[in-house]
Design a protein around this motif. Structure first.
Motif, short mmCIF file in Angstrom:
data_model
loop_
_atom_site.label_atom_id
_atom_site.label_comp_id
_atom_site.label_asym_id
_atom_site.label_seq_id
_atom_site.Cartn_x
_atom_site.Cartn_y
_atom_site.Cartn_z
N SER A 277 29.19 21.75 -1.06
CA SER A 277 29.55 21.48 0.33
C SER A 277 28.59 20.41 0.87
O SER A 277 27.52 20.18 0.32
N PRO A 278 28.96 19.74 1.95
CA PRO A 278 28.10 18.67 2.48
C PRO A 278 26.68 19.13 2.76
O PRO A 278 25.72 18.40 2.48
N ASP A 279 26.50 20.34 3.31
CA ASP A 279 25.15 20.82 3.60
C ASP A 279 24.34 21.01 2.32
O ASP A 279 23.14 20.68 2.26
N LEU A 280 24.98 21.54 1.27
CA LEU A 280 24.28 21.79 0.02
C LEU A 280 23.97 20.48 -0.70
O LEU A 280 22.94 20.35 -1.37
N LEU A 281 24.87 19.51 -0.58
CA LEU A 281 24.59 18.20 -1.17
C LEU A 281 23.40 17.55 -0.49
O LEU A 281 22.61 16.84 -1.13
N GLU A 282 23.25 17.76 0.82
CA GLU A 282 22.10 17.21 1.53
C GLU A 282 20.81 17.76 0.95
O GLU A 282 19.83 17.03 0.75
N ILE A 283 20.80 19.07 0.64
CA ILE A 283 19.62 19.69 0.04
C ILE A 283 19.36 19.10 -1.34
O ILE A 283 18.22 18.77 -1.70
N ALA A 284 20.43 18.96 -2.13
CA ALA A 284 20.29 18.40 -3.48
C ALA A 284 19.78 16.97 -3.44
O ALA A 284 18.94 16.57 -4.26
N MET A 285 20.27 16.17 -2.49
CA MET A 285 19.83 14.79 -2.38
C MET A 285 18.34 14.72 -2.10
O MET A 285 17.61 13.91 -2.71
N ARG A 286 17.85 15.58 -1.20
CA ARG A 286 16.43 15.55 -0.86
C ARG A 286 15.58 16.13 -1.99
O ARG A 286 14.48 15.64 -2.27
N ALA B 173 0.84 -1.19 0.00
CA ALA B 173 0.00 0.00 0.00
C ALA B 173 0.88 1.24 0.00
O ALA B 173 1.80 1.37 0.82
N VAL B 174 0.59 2.18 -0.90
CA VAL B 174 1.40 3.39 -1.01
C VAL B 174 1.36 4.21 0.28
O VAL B 174 2.41 4.69 0.74
N PRO B 175 0.19 4.40 0.93
CA PRO B 175 0.21 5.16 2.19
C PRO B 175 1.11 4.54 3.26
O PRO B 175 1.79 5.26 3.99
N VAL B 176 1.11 3.21 3.32
CA VAL B 176 1.95 2.53 4.30
C VAL B 176 3.42 2.74 3.98
O VAL B 176 4.25 3.01 4.86
N LEU B 177 3.75 2.65 2.70
CA LEU B 177 5.13 2.86 2.27
C LEU B 177 5.58 4.29 2.58
O LEU B 177 6.68 4.50 3.11
N LEU B 178 4.75 5.26 2.26
CA LEU B 178 5.11 6.66 2.50
C LEU B 178 5.27 6.94 3.99
O LEU B 178 6.15 7.70 4.40
N GLN B 179 4.42 6.31 4.80
CA GLN B 179 4.53 6.51 6.25
C GLN B 179 5.89 6.03 6.75
O GLN B 179 6.54 6.71 7.56
N SER C 18 10.22 13.34 2.15
CA SER C 18 9.25 13.94 3.08
C SER C 18 8.16 14.72 2.36
O SER C 18 7.03 14.83 2.88
N ALA C 19 8.49 15.27 1.18
CA ALA C 19 7.50 16.08 0.47
C ALA C 19 6.56 15.25 -0.40
O ALA C 19 5.59 15.79 -0.94
N ARG C 20 6.83 14.00 -0.56
CA ARG C 20 6.02 13.18 -1.47
C ARG C 20 4.74 12.72 -0.78
O ARG C 20 4.75 12.30 0.37
N ARG C 21 3.64 12.79 -1.54
CA ARG C 21 2.34 12.38 -1.02
C ARG C 21 1.74 11.21 -1.80
O ARG C 21 0.64 10.77 -1.49
N GLY C 22 2.44 10.73 -2.80
CA GLY C 22 1.94 9.59 -3.57
C GLY C 22 2.87 9.27 -4.72
O GLY C 22 3.89 9.94 -4.94
#
Length: 669
Positions: free
Chosen positions: A573-582, A515-521, A530-534
């Motif tokens: 930089s590590p912080d900016l890569l974290e943003i890019a990854m997400r 189930a997609v809701p279970v997976l997203l949870q 975190s921003a994905r809803r489906g």
């Protein structure tokens, strides 16, 4: 005689090694394909299955010509001549009256053209085999009713398979036609791939030429034509003879002594060849041999005549049986034998899930990018190495990324950006020799021989020859920094031995109904996507997860997943890569890759594998930012409980599903 033998075999009186004689025990030896056709038609007329045996290229058959006619019609559906030719093939089997009536009935012609356009579209979407299989299924009942219907149907399907394989070279319909015509022009009966295949051929009467029967044996052999001589006058304008160890070609410019001598020599050679072929025919039988003789055309001129000059003397031999009875004018049809009762058609009882599909990270990530059919459209295609990277100039990042942090300030060259160049970089890193880059330093050229590898990667991706040198200049520092950048676990990629790394590991693992809701949870609980809803309009995922891991390697007994990225970012930089990854959901991609490797190691190593001890984590190398120390390397290691929970969720574990469902509803597990 063959008809009588098979009748007696069914009655249990014609036995061979204690069993009834089968059609496959019988061989009819002929001199030409014309004689083979006559025999095959005569046997088929009374219900005896027969096959013209011997080697024959699939591309030399009439079925290949039928498919060529169909492909020609696909290329120009409005061409009435090509349409009529295709309809007249055995494959489509339209009656001559129907084809002729197209001249008067416009609706009939438009109907045929609409069908042609439908098949053309089917060809373009599903490939040649999809169309050939559809046509054969529609025409199967008519084709199987023909004398050689099973043979024809098999040839069509086998040709369809070969066309499908050829279409993988992205030839297009015109290129595929050229390929087919080339194969037909150079048909090779010694090419194993081109040989006809049909298992039931072995159960039919074998009709084979005397030439091809050399060295073979058959239980029962028939020679129907060795007692017949053509007797036609020699009207040839040239002939080839063998004199003094060489072949000589003679032209009949005039009826002179030279021509008479050459013609006589050719006649003697032909008689000698006839004698050799007769010897071959007489010595092919294991148990019994039938020879047709008597008042036949040109019998006295044949090499058989001297051997059967005194039939009465032959009659005295116990092993010789002379059948001089009058043959029946009409033989009864030999009913086809069936191997027991046909089983009842099986009923479909298992539900086929409509949501079962093949997924990849790229397809999931783009599932709700404006088209809910994106997953279906690409479900059977493995994305290109850089398909998850931006196709345009650069990756847009969230406003939270400070402009002042921008580090990659060099003016971009649009030729060497986007997913196309990303594919080049991935291919280059797959094929270079890691060890040769050990001593590479910035501003240095590629190690000896490595520039050719980079140039080949650019060429294979379609870059023009005049752009190759510039492309190599861009690739050298990217590859050099990627292979020499220090990794958190120590050392660099160039120091990883070849036997401890594998590039482009392709994986497929099963996803039970999830189930997609279970997976997203589950993902959100661990800060993933975190921003994905489906995932588009899908309420559940089920099928196979597939992908390719750029590099998997082992260091000090721990396993690592590594992915190359060619994205152009404002900073690395590590912080900016974290943003890019997400932002690009590369964290979800890394998790899928980790689960794939986790499942594989657990399967291969069994109890000797422990995730917490043996998994080193993931390394995402953003190749354009590696020139600055400490930048461009994203390091992450997922918690064991996340990997185990996702693995269990995809495996359909009841406890995991129930627990996740309860948490999704806000209940206490």
């Amino acid at each position: 005689a063959i008809h009588q033998i098979l009748l007696e075999a069914r009655a249990g009186t014609a036995l061979l090694r204690g069993r009834p004689v089968q059609p496959g025990d019988i061989a009819v030896l002929v001199r030409s394909h014309r004689e083979a056709t006559l025999v095959q038609r005569a046997l088929a007329a009374v219900g005896i299955p027969a096959v013209a045996a011997g080697k024959q290229s699939l591309f030399a058959t009439s079925e290949a010509r039928d498919l060529r006619a169909l492909l020609l019609a696909f290329l120009q559906p409005a061409d009435e001549g090509r349409l009529r030719t295709a309809l007249a093939t055995v494959l489509l089997g339209q009656r001559a009256s129907a084809i002729a009536s197209m001249e008067r009935e416009g609706d009939l012609q438009r109907g045929f053209q609409a069908q042609l356009l439908h098949w053309r579209e089917r060809w373009q979407r599903g490939g040649p085999f999809a169309v050939v299989a559809d046509v054969c299924a529609a025409q199967g009942e008519r084709l199987l009713a023909l004398i050689d219907g099973e043979r024809r149907l098999t040839n069509y399907l086998q040709l369809g398979e070969l066309l499908q394989e050829a279409s993988a070279q992205a030839l297009g319909m015109h290129g595929l036609l050229d390929w087919l015509q080339g194969q037909m022009a150079n048909a090779d009966q010694d090419d194993e791939q081109q040989l006809l295949r049909l298992e039931s051929d072995a159960r039919r009467v074998q009709i084979i030429t005397l030439h091809k029967s050399k060295g073979l044996e058959y239980p029962l052999v028939f020679l129907p034509f060795v007692g017949i001589d053509g007797g036609a006058p020699n009207t040839a304008t040239h002939c080839t003879v063998h004199l003094q160890g060489e072949r000589q070609l003679h032209w009949k410019l005039d009826r002179d002594d030279a021509w008479d001598a050459a013609s006589s020599q050719r006649e003697r050679e032909q008689r000698a060849e006839d004698a050799r072929l007769l010897y071959v025919g007489l010595t092919r039988a294991e148990h019994a041999l039938w020879i047709a003789t008597g008042d036949l055309a040109g019998h006295a001129k044949t090499r058989l005549a001297p051997l059967l000059g005194d039939l009465q003397a032959l009659r005295a031999h116990a092993d010789v049986d002379l059948d001089d009875s009058t043959p029946p004018g009409r033989l009864p049809q030999l009913l086809a034998e069936t191997e027991g009762e046909l089983p009842a058609v099986r009923a479909l009882t298992r539900r086929v899930p409509h949501d079962w599909w093949v997924y990849s990270f790229t397809q999931l990530a783009h599932a709700d990018a404006g088209n809910s059919d994106d997953i279906e459209a690409a479900a059977t295609e493995l994305p290109a190495p850089a398909a998850d990277e931006p196709a345009g100039a650069e990756l847009p990042l969230e406003p939270a990324l400070p402009e002042a942090a921008a580090e990659d300030t060099a003016p971009p060259d649009p030729r060497f950006m986007g997913s196309r160049f990303g594919n080049v970089l991935h291919d280059a890193l797959e094929n270079v020799d890691f060890a040769l880059w050990t001593g590479w330093q910035p501003q240095q050229p590629a190690p000896e021989g490595q520039a050719d590898v980079l140039r080949r990667s650019l060429h294979d991706e379609g870059y023009a020859d005049e752009d190759l040198d510039d492309g190599v200049a861009v690739l050298v520092p990217l590859v050099g920094h990627t292979l020499t950048v220090p990794l958190p676990e120590g050392g660099a990629l160039c120091s990883v031995p070849e036997h401890e790394r594998r590039a482009e590991i392709e994986f497929h693992f099963a996803i039970e109904p999830t189930a997609v809701p279970v997976l997203l949870q589950l993902l959100h609980d661990h800060g993933i996507s975190s921003a994905r809803r489906g995932f588009g309009l899908r309420r559940r995922l089920e099928g196979l997860m597939t992908g390719k891991i750029d590099l998997t390697y082992v260091r000090d007994g721990r396993w690592y997943v590594l992915d190359y990225k060619s994205n152009r970012l404002p900073g690395y930089s590590p912080d900016l890569l974290e943003i890019a990854m997400r932002h690009s959901e590369y964290d979800l991609q890394a998790l899928i890759y980790t689960v794939a490797l986790h499942r594989w190691l657990r399967f291969r190593l069994g109890a000797a594998y422990d995730y917490a001890r043996d998994m080193g984590g993931i390394r995402y190398l953003f190749c354009r930012g590696l020139e600055v120390a400490g930048n461009g390397v994203h390091v992450q290691r997922f918690a064991p409980e996340l990997v185990d929970a996702l693995d269990a969720l995809f495996a359909g574990g009841e406890a995991a599903q129930a627990d996740m469902a309860a948490r999704a509803r806000g209940e206490t597990a």
